[in-house]
Design a protein around this motif. Structure first.
Motif, PDB file in Angstrom:
ATOM      1  N   LEU A  42      -5.537  -0.054  -8.102  1.00 60.21           N
ATOM      2  CA  LEU A  42      -5.478   1.379  -8.354  1.00 60.21           C
ATOM      3  C   LEU A  42      -6.866   1.993  -8.368  1.00 60.21           C
ATOM      4  CD1 LEU A  42      -4.105   4.017  -9.560  1.00 60.21           C
ATOM      5  CD2 LEU A  42      -4.499   2.963 -11.810  1.00 60.21           C
ATOM      6  N   ASP A  43      -6.981   3.168  -7.768  1.00 57.29           N
ATOM      7  CA  ASP A  43      -8.175   3.980  -7.943  1.00 57.29           C
ATOM      8  C   ASP A  43      -7.753   5.442  -7.978  1.00 57.29           C
ATOM      9  OD1 ASP A  43     -11.236   3.746  -8.071  1.00 57.29           O
ATOM     10  OD2 ASP A  43     -10.881   5.435  -6.729  1.00 57.29           O
ATOM     11  N   CYS A  44      -8.451   6.209  -8.788  1.00 57.30           N
ATOM     12  CA  CYS A  44      -8.180   7.641  -8.922  1.00 57.30           C
ATOM     13  C   CYS A  44      -9.474   8.420  -8.802  1.00 57.30           C
ATOM     14  CB  CYS A  44      -7.581   7.953 -10.298  1.00 57.30           C
ATOM     15  SG  CYS A  44      -5.983   7.216 -10.599  1.00 57.30           S
ATOM     16  N   GLU A  45      -9.345   9.629  -8.339  1.00 62.07           N
ATOM     17  CA  GLU A  45     -10.428  10.600  -8.410  1.00 62.07           C
ATOM     18  C   GLU A  45      -9.943  11.705  -9.333  1.00 62.07           C
ATOM     19  OE1 GLU A  45     -13.316   9.872  -7.297  1.00 62.07           O
ATOM     20  OE2 GLU A  45     -12.675   8.187  -6.029  1.00 62.07           O
ATOM     21  N   PHE A  46     -10.851  12.198 -10.157  1.00 66.77           N
ATOM     22  CA  PHE A  46     -10.466  13.178 -11.162  1.00 66.77           C
ATOM     23  C   PHE A  46     -11.609  14.143 -11.401  1.00 66.77           C
ATOM     24  CE2 PHE A  46     -11.430   8.972 -12.781  1.00 66.77           C
ATOM     25  CZ  PHE A  46     -12.539   9.187 -13.592  1.00 66.77           C
ATOM     26  N   THR A  47     -11.341  15.180 -12.154  1.00 64.99           N
ATOM     27  CA  THR A  47     -12.233  16.326 -12.254  1.00 64.99           C
ATOM     28  C   THR A  47     -13.577  16.056 -12.914  1.00 64.99           C
ATOM     29  OG1 THR A  47     -11.060  16.993 -14.264  1.00 64.99           O
ATOM     30  CG2 THR A  47     -10.396  18.033 -12.166  1.00 64.99           C
ATOM     31  N   LYS A  79      -8.670  15.720 -15.191  1.00 65.01           N
ATOM     32  CA  LYS A  79      -7.413  16.028 -14.508  1.00 65.01           C
ATOM     33  C   LYS A  79      -7.385  15.286 -13.177  1.00 65.01           C
ATOM     34  CE  LYS A  79      -7.271  20.529 -16.697  1.00 65.01           C
ATOM     35  NZ  LYS A  79      -7.498  21.965 -16.500  1.00 65.01           N
ATOM     36  N   LEU A  80      -6.221  14.751 -12.860  1.00 62.82           N
ATOM     37  CA  LEU A  80      -6.047  13.943 -11.653  1.00 62.82           C
ATOM     38  C   LEU A  80      -6.160  14.788 -10.392  1.00 62.82           C
ATOM     39  CD1 LEU A  80      -5.341  11.136 -10.504  1.00 62.82           C
ATOM     40  CD2 LEU A  80      -2.928  11.796 -10.696  1.00 62.82           C
ATOM     41  N   ILE A  81      -6.993  14.312  -9.465  1.00 65.35           N
ATOM     42  CA  ILE A  81      -7.126  14.942  -8.150  1.00 65.35           C
ATOM     43  C   ILE A  81      -6.406  14.103  -7.102  1.00 65.35           C
ATOM     44  CG2 ILE A  81      -8.745  15.566  -6.308  1.00 65.35           C
ATOM     45  CD1 ILE A  81     -10.812  16.179  -8.530  1.00 65.35           C
ATOM     46  N   SER A  82      -6.675  12.796  -7.070  1.00 63.96           N
ATOM     47  CA  SER A  82      -6.026  11.922  -6.092  1.00 63.96           C
ATOM     48  C   SER A  82      -5.836  10.536  -6.694  1.00 63.96           C
ATOM     49  CB  SER A  82      -6.846  11.838  -4.800  1.00 63.96           C
ATOM     50  OG  SER A  82      -8.128  11.320  -5.053  1.00 63.96           O
ATOM     51  N   LEU A  83      -4.853   9.812  -6.167  1.00 68.58           N
ATOM     52  CA  LEU A  83      -4.513   8.484  -6.670  1.00 68.58           C
ATOM     53  C   LEU A  83      -4.134   7.608  -5.492  1.00 68.58           C
ATOM     54  CD1 LEU A  83      -2.365   7.585  -9.712  1.00 68.58           C
ATOM     55  CD2 LEU A  83      -1.668   6.723  -7.479  1.00 68.58           C
ATOM     56  N   ALA A  84      -4.600   6.360  -5.526  1.00 69.91           N
ATOM     57  CA  ALA A  84      -4.268   5.403  -4.465  1.00 69.91           C
ATOM     58  C   ALA A  84      -3.943   4.048  -5.067  1.00 69.91           C
ATOM     59  CB  ALA A  84      -5.435   5.263  -3.491  1.00 69.91           C
ATOM     60  N   LEU A  85      -3.049   3.348  -4.403  1.00 70.86           N
ATOM     61  CA  LEU A  85      -2.701   1.969  -4.722  1.00 70.86           C
ATOM     62  C   LEU A  85      -2.745   1.164  -3.436  1.00 70.86           C
ATOM     63  CD1 LEU A  85       0.384   2.735  -6.972  1.00 70.86           C
ATOM     64  CD2 LEU A  85      -1.728   1.645  -7.764  1.00 70.86           C
TER      65      LEU A  85
END
Length: 147
Positions: free
Chosen positions: A5-10, A17-23
């Motif tokens: 998992l990786d996320c980009e957030f504010t 706040k969540l901007i994008s999410l990948a698995l």
């Protein structure tokens, strides 16, 4: 089955706040989504405005949160065995993943309800510098632990 998992957030804060999410799964299957209605540019740190936002792909990847949640749940429940979520930033990525995956207060049975911290695993290869794009970062992290 491990899903990386990786996320980009504010911003790096408790109010992120969540901007994008990948698995990225061990078997190579991938999931990527960008959220349309969970954040505003004004919520973002200068770093996010400069580095993360210009890399967003938009198009069919950009969804309202309700559709993003349904898409994520479809992806997760397509696995036959329990999935283990691995992240290098559980204090941010796991929390944001949980916010998205909870559906009406229910947790998907197929998903282990606690993360594995990638920093506690022994990598099988050296990682590259992360470009701060959720899917590209998740691919790099998954590649570090390929068996």
């Amino acid at each position: 089955m491990r899903l990386f998992l990786d996320c980009e957030f504010t911003r790096l804060s408790a109010t992120a706040k969540l901007i994008s999410l990948a698995l990225v799964a061990e078997n190579g299957r991938e999931f990527y989504v960008e959220l349309l209605d969970t954040w505003r540019v004004e919520d973002c740190s200068d770093f996010v405005k400069k580095i993360v936002l210009p890399q967003l792909w938009g198009g069919s990847y950009a969804l309202p949160i309700v559709e993003a949640r349904m898409s994520l749940l479809r992806f997760l429940t397509s696995f036959k065995k329990e999935v283990e979520i691995v992240t290098d930033a559980p204090q941010y990525d796991w929390e944001l993943f949980c916010d998205l995956v909870y559906d009406g207060g229910r947790w998907p049975r197929i998903v282990r309800n606690f993360p594995t911290d990638a920093t506690t695993l022994t990598p099988t290869s050296e990682g590259e510098e992360l470009p701060h794009h959720a899917l590209l970062d998740a691919r790099i992290i998954a590649g570090m632990f390929a068996q």
